[in-house]
Structure formats: structure tokens, C-alpha cells
Design a protein around this motif. Sequence first.
Motif, PDB file in Angstrom:
ATOM      1  N   ARG A  29       0.830  -1.208   0.000  1.00  0.00           N
ATOM      2  CA  ARG A  29       0.000   0.000   0.000  1.00  0.00           C
ATOM      3  C   ARG A  29       0.863   1.257   0.000  1.00  0.00           C
ATOM      4  N   ALA A  30       1.881   1.200  -0.825  1.00  0.00           N
ATOM      5  CA  ALA A  30       2.795   2.337  -0.957  1.00  0.00           C
ATOM      6  C   ALA A  30       2.072   3.493  -1.620  1.00  0.00           C
ATOM      7  N   GLY A  31       2.437   4.695  -1.231  1.00  0.00           N
ATOM      8  CA  GLY A  31       1.821   5.874  -1.826  1.00  0.00           C
ATOM      9  C   GLY A  31       2.315   6.090  -3.246  1.00  0.00           C
ATOM     10  N   TRP A  32       1.388   6.344  -4.157  1.00  0.00           N
ATOM     11  CA  TRP A  32       1.760   6.588  -5.549  1.00  0.00           C
ATOM     12  C   TRP A  32       2.146   8.055  -5.699  1.00  0.00           C
ATOM     13  N   PRO A  33       3.099   8.323  -6.536  1.00  0.00           N
ATOM     14  CA  PRO A  33       3.647   9.680  -6.620  1.00  0.00           C
ATOM     15  C   PRO A  33       2.743  10.648  -7.377  1.00  0.00           C
ATOM     16  N   PHE A  38       6.575  11.210 -10.620  1.00  0.00           N
ATOM     17  CA  PHE A  38       6.389  10.215 -11.676  1.00  0.00           C
ATOM     18  C   PHE A  38       7.265  10.561 -12.879  1.00  0.00           C
ATOM     19  N   ARG A  39       7.249  11.830 -13.277  1.00  0.00           N
ATOM     20  CA  ARG A  39       8.033  12.270 -14.440  1.00  0.00           C
ATOM     21  C   ARG A  39       9.527  12.047 -14.204  1.00  0.00           C
ATOM     22  N   HIS A  40      10.006  12.352 -13.003  1.00  0.00           N
ATOM     23  CA  HIS A  40      11.426  12.135 -12.710  1.00  0.00           C
ATOM     24  C   HIS A  40      11.778  10.645 -12.764  1.00  0.00           C
ATOM     25  N   SER A  41      10.913   9.801 -12.216  1.00  0.00           N
ATOM     26  CA  SER A  41      11.171   8.355 -12.293  1.00  0.00           C
ATOM     27  C   SER A  41      11.137   7.868 -13.734  1.00  0.00           C
ATOM     28  N   SER A 145      15.127  12.287  -8.185  1.00  0.00           N
ATOM     29  CA  SER A 145      14.181  11.188  -8.007  1.00  0.00           C
ATOM     30  C   SER A 145      14.411  10.443  -6.701  1.00  0.00           C
ATOM     31  N   THR A 146      14.473  11.193  -5.605  1.00  0.00           N
ATOM     32  CA  THR A 146      14.707  10.553  -4.306  1.00  0.00           C
ATOM     33  C   THR A 146      13.476  10.577  -3.414  1.00  0.00           C
ATOM     34  N   ALA A 147      12.460  11.345  -3.775  1.00  0.00           N
ATOM     35  CA  ALA A 147      11.276  11.495  -2.925  1.00  0.00           C
ATOM     36  C   ALA A 147      10.139  10.599  -3.405  1.00  0.00           C
ATOM     37  N   ILE A 148      10.426   9.321  -3.571  1.00  0.00           N
ATOM     38  CA  ILE A 148       9.410   8.386  -4.051  1.00  0.00           C
ATOM     39  C   ILE A 148       9.691   7.028  -3.415  1.00  0.00           C
ATOM     40  N   LEU A 150      10.568   3.375  -3.045  1.00  0.00           N
ATOM     41  CA  LEU A 150      11.464   2.607  -3.905  1.00  0.00           C
ATOM     42  C   LEU A 150      10.711   1.642  -4.805  1.00  0.00           C
ATOM     43  N   ARG A 151       9.725   0.939  -4.264  1.00  0.00           N
ATOM     44  CA  ARG A 151       8.964  -0.035  -5.065  1.00  0.00           C
ATOM     45  C   ARG A 151       8.178   0.654  -6.165  1.00  0.00           C
ATOM     46  N   VAL A 152       7.573   1.771  -5.835  1.00  0.00           N
ATOM     47  CA  VAL A 152       6.798   2.524  -6.826  1.00  0.00           C
ATOM     48  C   VAL A 152       7.735   3.084  -7.893  1.00  0.00           C
ATOM     49  N   GLY A 153       8.842   3.669  -7.452  1.00  0.00           N
ATOM     50  CA  GLY A 153       9.803   4.225  -8.399  1.00  0.00           C
ATOM     51  C   GLY A 153      10.328   3.178  -9.367  1.00  0.00           C
ATOM     52  N   LEU A 154      10.665   2.003  -8.852  1.00  0.00           N
ATOM     53  CA  LEU A 154      11.165   0.936  -9.724  1.00  0.00           C
ATOM     54  C   LEU A 154      10.083   0.410 -10.661  1.00  0.00           C
ATOM     55  N   ALA A 155       8.826   0.352 -10.183  1.00  0.00           N
ATOM     56  CA  ALA A 155       7.728  -0.068 -11.067  1.00  0.00           C
ATOM     57  C   ALA A 155       7.562   0.929 -12.210  1.00  0.00           C
ATOM     58  N   VAL A 156       7.595   2.214 -11.889  1.00  0.00           N
ATOM     59  CA  VAL A 156       7.452   3.251 -12.910  1.00  0.00           C
ATOM     60  C   VAL A 156       8.627   3.191 -13.885  1.00  0.00           C
ATOM     61  N   GLN A 157       9.841   3.113 -13.355  1.00  0.00           N
ATOM     62  CA  GLN A 157      11.032   3.095 -14.211  1.00  0.00           C
ATOM     63  C   GLN A 157      11.009   1.913 -15.171  1.00  0.00           C
ATOM     64  N   HIS A 158      10.687   0.740 -14.670  1.00  0.00           N
ATOM     65  CA  HIS A 158      10.676  -0.448 -15.529  1.00  0.00           C
ATOM     66  C   HIS A 158       9.523  -0.418 -16.536  1.00  0.00           C
ATOM     67  N   ALA A 159       8.368   0.100 -16.123  1.00  0.00           N
ATOM     68  CA  ALA A 159       7.246   0.192 -17.056  1.00  0.00           C
ATOM     69  C   ALA A 159       7.565   1.168 -18.192  1.00  0.00           C
ATOM     70  N   VAL A 160       8.169   2.291 -17.852  1.00  0.00           N
ATOM     71  CA  VAL A 160       8.537   3.270 -18.880  1.00  0.00           C
ATOM     72  C   VAL A 160       9.605   2.690 -19.801  1.00  0.00           C
TER      73      VAL A 160
END
Length: 180
Positions: A29-33, A38-41, A145-148, A150-160
Amino acid sequence: VQHGGPFTLALLRFALAAAVFGALAVAARAGWPGWRAFRHSAVVGLLSLALSFGGVYGGMHFGVSAGISALFIGAMPLATALFASLAGERLGRAQWFGLALGFLGVLLVLEGRFGIPGGGAVGYLCSLVGLVALSLGTLYQKRHSTAIDLRVGLAVQHAVAAAAILPLAWWGEHFRADGS
């Protein structure tokens, strides 16, 4: 890359990682950015994943040996330090010495594994793009891209990254993989 197109393999890797990190983020239940984070990730995903792995895999596809490819990526700390110093960060002599020592360590580990030089200009250009993109992505992530989570950031990065590689895997390779 001997058993499939380099972009098809990268696409599979990125899509699977995006799904795993996305599931971990949802389960926690991590907070989504917001849009800015999101853009930085997304930029980090394009640089550190799509362009860097696409470059390395592309270089190997065009004949650059695994040893030379590893040497390119092993030079990432030195390239990152160089770009950071060009951007105004100061590194001391001890830091430069440590980076050079680390690069020497990479050379020692890879000694005898370089294979016959090959790949031509396109292969080496792809590898160089991979190195530069990884270094710039590292610096960008450090600054933006440090204020996100880690799990959400990695999901966004890999999806992009998967979305960026998808057209190359589809149109350029027709999702070529032999499944072995």
C-alpha cells in the motif's frame, strides 16, 4: 542475445520487473507519486534502463564481446564522476584514485575474457550510449528522483523502459526469441 533479439530480451526483463515491483508496491500500500515525481522516475527509467541496457544489448547484438561490454559498464563510476565534475561537483584526489583503482579491478577481473575485438562502429557506439545513459541516469536520479517509494519508483522506471523498448522489439525484431 544469442537466443533472441536484444530489445525483445530487454522488453521481457523490464515488463516482468515492472509487474513484480508494481505488485510489491500494491501489497505494501505504498503511496503513488504525484506527476512531478512520476516524471522524474520516468526519465530515470529511460536513461538508466531503456537506453543503458538497450545500448549494451544492442552492442552485443552487433558483435561487441561480453568482456568489452562489461568493461564499458564497469567504467560507469568513472564516467559518472566525470559528468558530475563537469556539472560542478568536486571530487578529491582520493576519490579519483579510488575510482581509478576500481576500474583497474574491473580490468583485472575481465583479463582474458575480452574475446576477439569486433562489433564495428555501430556496436561500440551502442555500448557507449549505454555507458553515457547509465551515468547520466545515475546523476539525474541522485538529484531529482529521491522522494518516491522505492517499489513505486522501480515499477514506474521499468514500465517506462518497457514502453520505450517495445517498438524496437516489435518492429525491429518481431519479438524474436527461440525460448531456449
